[in-house]
Motif scaffolding. Sequence first.
Motif, mmCIF file in Angstrom:
data_model
loop_
_atom_site.group_PDB
_atom_site.id
_atom_site.type_symbol
_atom_site.label_atom_id
_atom_site.label_comp_id
_atom_site.label_asym_id
_atom_site.label_seq_id
_atom_site.Cartn_x
_atom_site.Cartn_y
_atom_site.Cartn_z
ATOM 1 N N TRP A 4 49.345 35.298 40.623
ATOM 2 C CA TRP A 4 49.278 35.578 42.060
ATOM 3 C C TRP A 4 50.664 35.516 42.698
ATOM 4 N N SER A 5 51.457 34.526 42.308
ATOM 5 C CA SER A 5 52.806 34.385 42.855
ATOM 6 C C SER A 5 53.677 35.589 42.496
ATOM 7 N N LEU A 6 53.599 36.031 41.245
ATOM 8 C CA LEU A 6 54.410 37.169 40.811
ATOM 9 C C LEU A 6 53.947 38.476 41.455
ATOM 10 N N TRP A 7 52.636 38.666 41.562
ATOM 11 C CA TRP A 7 52.136 39.869 42.244
ATOM 12 C C TRP A 7 52.599 39.879 43.699
ATOM 13 N N SER A 8 52.525 38.727 44.349
ATOM 14 C CA SER A 8 52.896 38.652 45.766
ATOM 15 C C SER A 8 54.363 38.966 45.970
ATOM 16 N N ALA A 9 55.207 38.580 45.004
ATOM 17 C CA ALA A 9 56.646 38.791 45.143
ATOM 18 C C ALA A 9 57.043 40.249 45.001
ATOM 19 N N GLN A 10 56.176 41.103 44.421
ATOM 20 C CA GLN A 10 56.611 42.470 44.122
ATOM 21 C C GLN A 10 56.870 43.353 45.344
ATOM 22 N N PRO A 11 56.083 43.492 46.381
ATOM 23 C CA PRO A 11 54.733 42.949 46.571
ATOM 24 C C PRO A 11 53.671 43.928 46.063
ATOM 25 N N ALA A 12 52.605 43.344 45.487
ATOM 26 C CA ALA A 12 51.448 44.122 45.054
ATOM 27 C C ALA A 12 50.218 43.397 45.595
ATOM 28 N N PRO A 13 49.881 43.616 46.882
ATOM 29 C CA PRO A 13 48.868 42.792 47.540
ATOM 30 C C PRO A 13 47.473 42.904 46.951
ATOM 31 N N PHE A 14 47.074 44.092 46.476
ATOM 32 C CA PHE A 14 45.734 44.233 45.925
ATOM 33 C C PHE A 14 45.599 43.407 44.652
ATOM 34 N N GLU A 15 46.554 43.532 43.747
ATOM 35 C CA GLU A 15 46.512 42.770 42.502
ATOM 36 C C GLU A 15 46.620 41.268 42.782
ATOM 37 N N ALA A 16 47.448 40.903 43.780
ATOM 38 C CA ALA A 16 47.561 39.489 44.148
ATOM 39 C C ALA A 16 46.218 38.948 44.625
ATOM 40 N N ALA A 17 45.510 39.734 45.425
ATOM 41 C CA ALA A 17 44.202 39.294 45.925
ATOM 42 C C ALA A 17 43.191 39.177 44.794
ATOM 43 N N GLN A 18 43.222 40.113 43.849
ATOM 44 C CA GLN A 18 42.315 40.041 42.711
ATOM 45 C C GLN A 18 42.573 38.781 41.889
ATOM 46 N N ALA A 19 43.854 38.453 41.679
ATOM 47 C CA ALA A 19 44.185 37.228 40.941
ATOM 48 C C ALA A 19 43.685 35.998 41.697
ATOM 49 N N ARG A 20 43.779 36.044 43.012
ATOM 50 C CA ARG A 20 43.368 34.900 43.815
ATOM 51 C C ARG A 20 41.848 34.724 43.804
ATOM 52 N N LEU A 21 41.099 35.810 43.726
ATOM 53 C CA LEU A 21 39.644 35.680 43.607
ATOM 54 C C LEU A 21 39.270 34.983 42.301
ATOM 55 N N LEU A 22 39.949 35.364 41.222
ATOM 56 C CA LEU A 22 39.698 34.684 39.945
ATOM 57 C C LEU A 22 40.123 33.221 40.014
ATOM 58 N N LEU A 23 41.237 32.958 40.711
ATOM 59 C CA LEU A 23 41.694 31.579 40.870
ATOM 60 C C LEU A 23 40.647 30.750 41.623
ATOM 61 N N ALA A 24 39.993 31.370 42.600
ATOM 62 C CA ALA A 24 38.930 30.662 43.331
ATOM 63 C C ALA A 24 37.814 30.246 42.384
ATOM 64 N N ARG A 25 37.446 31.128 41.475
ATOM 65 C CA ARG A 25 36.407 30.787 40.492
ATOM 66 C C ARG A 25 36.862 29.666 39.576
ATOM 67 N N ALA A 26 38.136 29.684 39.197
ATOM 68 C CA ALA A 26 38.654 28.619 38.332
ATOM 69 C C ALA A 26 38.635 27.281 39.056
ATOM 70 N N CYS A 27 39.008 27.282 40.339
ATOM 71 C CA CYS A 27 38.977 26.041 41.118
ATOM 72 C C CYS A 27 37.554 25.502 41.227
ATOM 73 N N SER A 28 36.620 26.420 41.426
ATOM 74 C CA SER A 28 35.221 26.010 41.516
ATOM 75 C C SER A 28 34.751 25.398 40.204
ATOM 76 N N ALA A 30 42.008 35.613 49.787
ATOM 77 C CA ALA A 30 41.960 36.875 49.035
ATOM 78 C C ALA A 30 41.155 37.922 49.783
ATOM 79 N N LEU A 31 40.016 37.520 50.323
ATOM 80 C CA LEU A 31 39.174 38.479 51.035
ATOM 81 C C LEU A 31 39.841 38.980 52.313
ATOM 82 N N ALA A 32 40.641 38.133 52.952
ATOM 83 C CA ALA A 32 41.359 38.564 54.153
ATOM 84 C C ALA A 32 42.361 39.669 53.809
ATOM 85 N N VAL A 33 43.034 39.521 52.663
ATOM 86 C CA VAL A 33 43.982 40.548 52.237
ATOM 87 C C VAL A 33 43.248 41.849 51.919
ATOM 88 N N LEU A 34 42.156 41.741 51.181
ATOM 89 C CA LEU A 34 41.404 42.942 50.808
ATOM 90 C C LEU A 34 40.835 43.638 52.034
#
Length: 546
Positions: free
Chosen positions: A418-442, A457-461
Amino acid sequence: MTDTARLRAAARAAHQNRAWRQAAEALRAVDADDGLTPEELTLLAEAAYLSGDPAGCVTAHERAFAMHAASGESHSAARSAFWAGLILASSGGQSAAGGWLARAMRTLDECGDGDCVERGYLLIPLARAHYAAGRFTGTEEAAGRAADTGRRHGDRDLVAFAAHSQGRALLRLERLDEGLALIDEVFVETFPNGLTSSVLTGIVACSVVDGCQQVGAFDRAQEWTAALSAWCDEQPELAQFSAECLVHRAEVLLRRGRWQDSLLEARAAARLAEEGALRGPAAAAAYRRGEALRLLGRSDEAEAAFRAARSGGYDPAAGLARLQWGLNRAQAARATVRRALAVTDDPIRRAEFLPAAIEVMVGAGELSEAASGAAELAEIAKRWPTTGLRAPALHAGGSVALAAGEAAPAAASLREAWSLWSAQPAPFEAAQARLLLARACSALGDEEAAKEEEQAALAVLTALHAQDKEPAQPAALSAGAAQVGLTAREAQVLGLLTTGLRNRAIAERLVLSERTVDRHVSNILGKLGVPTRTAATAFAFAHGLS
């Protein structure tokens, strides 16, 4: 001054001002009336090529060669033969290209000059042939010799031409720092004013963008794309590199989440490519169009665009497989990515297909195959540790680990992705990574963090989809703008200006430098005969330009 002399002067002025179509027409008129000198034929060759007539370019170089050879001007003759061969090679005429390049070499051999700048130029086709065959060491050696020749003889065009080829080869040889350093040096030599040869400027810039995108050096690709765009925009009659430039711009906009804007650029690229019978750029534009349409949810149009890309020789497997998976055509998606990987050995090309393949295999529960793909992608990212390759490798590894029930390593990988996608910036891919991160946290029991990650993530999408529901630039703008003398780019800038965007925002939207937008706005005010941006907006509304 005679009429012919005035026409000659007008032709040279048009060429100097980079009004390529006007220059070509004036030079052809002089040729019909009084004939052209070898120097004028060289000017005609450049103007013809840049205005979209590569066949006319080759003919002019062939005539210049004959005249130089008849006058005993061996070096100039060899230079004309080199250019005829290079243009023919880029147009697919390999036999004729080889013949002209051999003729150039024979001309130099016969004059007995073993160390001249023309011999350096003749190393370039050798370097390009090595690259096309995957012999990157051979490319680096030949291009290095050519660059040394250019430096000895003080030929900055040859140095830039050779050094960029050497830099691309070093990138593929996993010597990233050396390769990028050479490419950066070529950048400051090439822009903002261009090389002596405008043909070389376009060739070098398009080649560098392609090479940087291949290895995931997207920061360099974006900088070169912006510079190339500004250079193209300064030449309204430029036809030859405009399609390639628009394809690169479409790619940058796609990565930035500007899907509607990317679609517009891809369509414009396709039109120019079709007008110039440029099969490669047309196919690349079709693929970018397909990706934009897929992300905009226009599945039928996206699939048609992917088919067009394939018919033009561009493999659309990455985007097509994602589209098929989204349409619940799981078997077709698996078949698409497996076929693409089965016929591709080049690791850089495989890195384009592997992320989509891993997404499909994880979704299909084929975890062993997904894990194998993720491991391969991670190894490629180790060999070429650019942000553009590391981000998808970490994303893929995290998704596989999450599917395998390994939430802790998944969370670590996905957060870094997510950090690397955000730095590019590639917001869609960053949001997708963050959705998966949410599942991992859960899965790790941290529901509060999971909720925060998911909401972010949903706010970005939501924002991405909202901005791409904005209406496309109306057709009336282009027609009306033409009536008041605006170029296509000036019309595009005017359309954004009327929405209230400032120059910096327009520059970001169009992937241009702010200085270029400043110049466009100044031109718009002058052509409309108004003093301010507010007045330009009022004029646009009053005359149906917005």
